[in-house]
Design a protein around this motif. Structure first.
Motif: not given
Length: 319
Positions: A202-228
């Protein structure tokens, strides 16, 4: 405030039905914490999970509170451990309470459109001065409602779309492609579930992450190095010092701070946190309305902090 004691009380906060999950929820339960350090300084925090988000449940947070045995230092250690992010956020509120309680600034706010709300509600919000709208989107609904919202609002009104991770890759790709071609759409928030491998395609352009940063004290894989874009809910994101460190590489113009149907305690804290990190975009603070018992802030296109709130009086209500 490392040494002292604390109490907590459970309360029910009413939620306007059109904005609740699926339009079916009428209230949510929260926990208010009142801490007193050895010097007599009083502070407040709020535990405010949201059903369906990848944090602890209220029962799990309550178990953490009980395990501290009313000892403040032990509670703060539990909060920093990272396994109970909503409790960790509440502990961060306790540690910053003096600054939170004094916050008197005002921040721009996006108007919230529930899944069943369309162009009529959008026109009302735009007419009330909201320059940005956030629309919840449903799996399989297509684009007609979103196009109608844009048609019913001024050209300078921007639109955000929030899927809460419920779309499949094909539908998410169609929605994101449309957003990329539509200048008035800022981004599509959490189109896929946290951890979905489809984010790579999908890529990061015009995409925002929310729940991906709330995974029980850790980030989901896509959140690492996220540029969106990143939407942050301070009441659900764990220890705020760790949160700030994790957001250090994300420019302020790509950060959006959002409330999560907290009471006045957590709402005041979310506003103060947004100011603390210098977030520049309209915040997701459109969760006000419907509960005069636990709300103290006035809804509108700009939402201001309330240094005049009687916090001890609010705590007494929880009794």
């Amino acid at each position: 405030m490392p040494a002292g004691s604390f109490q907590y009380r459970k309360i029910h906060r009413r939620v306007p039905a059109p904005r609740a999950a699926g339009g079916k929820m009428g209230s949510v339960e929260r926990q208010h914490i009142r801490a007193v350090d050895d010097g007599g300084q009083v502070a407040y925090g709020e535990v405010a999970p949201w059903p369906g988000f990848p944090t602890e449940s209220l029962a799990e947070a309550e178990a953490g509170l009980n395990s501290a045995g009313a000892d403040l230092a032990t509670l703060l250690e539990i909060g920093r451990a990272g396994t109970l992010p909503c409790l960790g956020a509440a502990c961060s509120m306790l540690g910053r309470w003096r600054e939170i309680a004094r916050y008197a600034g005002a921040l721009p706010c996006a108007g919230l459109l529930g899944e069943s709300e369309g162009e009529r509600r959008a026109a009302e919000l735009a007419g009330a001065g909201y320059g940005c709208l956030k629309a919840k989107v449903r799996d399989g609904e297509g684009l007609p409602r979103l196009r109608a919202i844009l048609a019913a609002t001024p050209r300078e009104t921007s639109l955000r779309l929030d899927a809460n991770g419920r779309l499949g890759l094909a539908e998410a790709r169609d929605l994101v492609d449309w957003a990329r071609a539509e200048p008035r759409v800022e981004f599509v928030e959490q189109p896929l579930a946290p951890g979905d491998a489809g984010y790579a395609a999908l890529g990061s352009s015009k995409v925002a992450l929310d729940e991906s940063f709330l995974c029980r004290g850790r980030r989901a894989p896509e959140a690492e190095g996220w540029r969106g874009f990143v939407e942050v809910k301070p009441a659900m994101a764990g220890d705020w010092d760790e949160l700030r460190a994790g957001l250090a590489d994300i420019p302020p113009e790509r950060l959006v701070v959002s409330s999560s149907f907290e009471t006045a305690v957590g709402f005041q804290a979310a506003l103060a946190f947004a100011a603390e990190i210098g977030a520049r975009r309209a915040g997701g603070f459109g969760t006000l309305g419907g509960d005069a018992t636990w709300e103290r802030h006035a809804p509108g296109p700009r939402v201001g902090g309330r240094p005049d709130i009687d916090w001890e009086g609010l705590w007494a209500r929880a009794a």
